[in-house]
Each structure stands twice: as structure tokens, then as C-alpha cells.
Enzyme design. Sequence first.
Site, PDB file in Angstrom:
ATOM      1  N   HIS A 179     126.503  -8.135 -36.714  1.00 13.14           N
ATOM      2  CA  HIS A 179     127.835  -8.110 -36.111  1.00 13.14           C
ATOM      3  C   HIS A 179     127.840  -9.132 -34.965  1.00 13.14           C
ATOM      4  O   HIS A 179     126.812  -9.344 -34.320  1.00 13.14           O
ATOM      5  CB  HIS A 179     128.080  -6.703 -35.576  1.00 13.14           C
ATOM      6  N   ASP A 207     120.618  -2.006 -33.582  1.00 11.01           N
ATOM      7  CA  ASP A 207     122.043  -1.767 -33.376  1.00 11.01           C
ATOM      8  C   ASP A 207     122.416  -0.627 -34.323  1.00 11.01           C
ATOM      9  O   ASP A 207     122.541  -0.835 -35.532  1.00 11.01           O
ATOM     10  CB  ASP A 207     122.816  -3.054 -33.691  1.00 11.01           C
TER      11      ASP A 207
END
Lengths: 134, 406
Positions: B121, B198
Amino acid sequence: MNDQLYQDRIVALAKAKTGAGKLATPTRSARRDNPLCGDRVTMDVRLENGRIAEIAHQVRGCLLCQASASALASVAVGRDSADIALLRHDAERALGREPGTAAAPFDAFAPVAAHKSRQDCVLLPFEALKDALS
Amino acid sequence: MSFDVVSVRRQFPILSQMIDGKPIHYLDNGASAQTPVAVLDAVRKYETTGRANVLRGVHRLAERATEAYENARTEVAAFLGVKPMEIVFTGGCTAAINLVAYSYGSLLKPGDRILLSELEHHSNIVPWQLLRARAGIEIDMLPVTEDGRIDLGQLPRLLTPRTRLVSVAHVSNVTGALVDVKMVVDAAKMAGAKVMLDGAQRAPHGPIDVPSLGVDFYVFAGHKAYGPNGIGVLWARPELQEAMPPFHGGGSMIGRVTFAETTWAPPPRRFEAGTPPIGPAIGLGAACGWMRGLDWAGAHEHEMALVQRVMDGLQKVDGARLFGPAGLQNRYPVVSFTLEGVHPHDVAQMLDSFGVAVRAGHHCAQPLMDHFDLDGTTRVSIAPYNDNSDIDALLAGVRHAAKTLR
């Protein structure tokens, strides 16, 4: 609601792909991105005495963006940058961002007035063409 | 006993709402999940019976607020299997990564390297690029395989003696692929590098035993994990937190302030400058408690059965192309697809008219889109409250888009 958004005229404009492609020897060329959705429009123009003699566009984007580029290409030849700015007002009227009634072909985008998040898709080809003409 | 999706759905008031006379089929959980009554009640309780600032006041409301805030830290810690004072509340997952990039990043030297992956991301790319501009570090990139996984076979080539951190998505927000954490950690440790995961797309699918993963940093977002907006979590090993300087300066993060010198509070307060997002933290605590109470073996089986239903259905649509792992192993319930001749935004818009909420576009993962030479994909992301009717509405909408938009 969205079946109304994707009404026949918008789908027909997109499928017509009027002006889709590249010019072999453009006078000017400009590319515009919409960073929010990733749509990308490249506009090529060949100018004669400041007026558009030929126009072509490459759209990597949604159906609304393709339809708008196609509509713009269908009426752009013979016009200069001031004329194109006037046409944009037509599109803005269709989108409900300006008062008044839009004329064809941009009146086809009236259903997008209810979808604010999609209006930039319609305006992106205008932005690219404005850059190409400036 | 099979997973009781009806009773789970009942806990999410928004799902019983109708829009234009149609039920909501919410399949955009990867962007933001919905919030159960338990979370709404916890936030409402704070706002109506204990709203005050934390850590400072001596009055009764301040006591209640502080207790609720610290209880939330305990709930989040239990969710991750760590100690409460190892949890740092941040403004979100992006804020947590920026905290690490700034604070841990300030310990790095020019020429040190960070290893990311191509499917990250943007929030796990851009903070490192900012650090690169600030501190002269270098960024390396693990490529992806054709089935949308991080190509861990490239680890030996890309890990160098100067690599200080490997930071990758625990689960891809585009392909749903679960990374092989052990492989990453083993290779990173051999090279002397730290590991950050993450967890934005993993946390919404149940408790995580962070200590057993062997990582050094773990981050996730509250709003994707059934909690409020404006709250995220950073867990870091205590010795790392101890070594890291503050990110933001202000109240609460200090030991003693004079104009000559200021000392820092110990972690986690060192990283929680100013008044924290108290209500959202309390809501996230409740969300973690709610998740800990769910039957995740059943929920996961249920979610993956829905993934299979999506994949089976899409494979019958002419021109539909799936991205990501072909099977259900080592993946979470995120499915990305394209429909030939129809832009993802148009697919998503058409689905909206069927009451189906999905995400379309680049999913803040433009390097991954570039890898597959895509404008974007349409993404279906599933939560335990989704059911067969959601998937069937999705498939009906996709078939209609295929029929009318090309």
C-alpha cells in the site's frame, strides 16, 4: 439509479470512440491524470491558424471519461481554445455545476449530475485538451 | 456447530438499512469495515458518562476516561498477545508507519537500506521515500509473483548487510495473499534486519499472536478492524521503543520541560503527544474485545467459502479475470478482478445499483497495478458478517455490467 447513469447516449458516445487514437504529427499533445481514480487522458491536436484541424485522444479510464473524450472530439474540429472553454461550460451545465441547459452532445451527461464523485471523469478530457491548447 | 452469520449480522445495525429499497451488500470491508453495537456502545458510554481528557485530571470523569483509555490499551494488547504498555495508539495505520519511518528512521544512517515489496500500500512506500529524501537511505523492492504474492525467493538477493528493516504487508490489500512471515523473519534475522508487518488487512480477521511471529514492529488500523476512524496501533519491541526518539512533541510525551532541555516520557507515552483520540481508542478496545469473542475458526471457514463462491461465480462471467492466489491457502478474503472491456469504476458503479458496495481503482497500490499493467481492479473484500446473498448480488451485478457496458 446507475442504469440511468449509464443511459444509452453515454454508452453510445463511449462505444463510438470518436477521435480515439493518436495523431501521427500532432502540433501539441497533453496528458492529464486523475490521481484519485488513476484515469489518464492524452490529447493530441493538429492546429491550423490556432484552430483544431485534427484531434485524437487516448483514454485509460472509465466509460464516462471515454464518452466525454468522444463527445469532445466529435465537436472540436474547427474550434479554438476560447470555443473549447465555452463547450466546457456546456458540460458543467449538464453536470449541474452551472445554471442553464446544456446543448448536445454534452447534455448526454446530465445523469452524472447526481454522482458528484464521477464528475471529474467527464471533465478530465477537457482538462487535457485545455493543456494541449495552452 | 456451523458459524452463525445471522447472529453476527444482527450486531451491525448499518447492515439492516435499505438504500433505494434494496438491502446493503457491503463488500468494501478492506477499505473500512462496519462497526458492531459493542463498539458503538463503548464509545457512547465514554461520550455520555466519562468524557474528559486522560492522564491529567483528578476529577471523577477524568478518572473514568483514563481508566477506559488504558483498558482499551489492555484489550488491544490482548488481541496481539503482547503487554499493554507495548501498545502505542496512533491516528491510524498510516500514522503508525510514519511514526516508525520518522522515529526508527532517525536512527538510520545514509546508505542504510529498507526492503519493501511491490505490492505494498502507498502508506508503506511513501513514508520511506520521505525518509530517503531526508536521510539518504536506500529502498529495495521485493517483486511479486504472477499469482500476486511477494516473491520471497528474492530475499537472499535483496537483503544486504546494510538492510536495516524489511517492511511488508501481512496480507495484501489487493490480492489477499498472506505473506510467509517465518520466511521473511528468518532471512531478515540472518541479515541483521528488523521486520515490520503492515497488518491493516490481517487484523480484521481475528487475534494475532505477534510474539510467535518474531517480528519487531506490527501496525494496524482501527476502522478496518470494526473500530472507529482516527485510531491505529503500533506495537514495537520494548527495546526498540526505548531507543526510538519521539515523533511528535507536545503534552503527555515529556518527562520534564525546561527551555534549556526536555526529557522524554518512557514509551508508549513518548509517542502519544497531545490529547490522544480517546473515544476512538476506547472503541478500538471494544472492537478487539468483540473480535476476541468471535469463533474465528468458523468465521475464517465462512469467509473463505464466500471467497470460493466469488471465484466460482466470476469464472463463469465472460471476460472476468481474477488476480491473486488461485486457491484458498495462505490467503485472506480479498478478491480482485477485472472485466474485459469495462473499467473497474464502471463495474463498481453498476454494482452500487445492485446495492453492492465494492472498491475499484488502484487500491493505493499503483506499483502493483503497474506490474500487472492495469488501470485498476474491482475489489471484493469480505468480513464475517457477509453472506451468500451478498455474493449473489455481486455476481448478478457483474453479469449485468458485462452485458450492458461493453
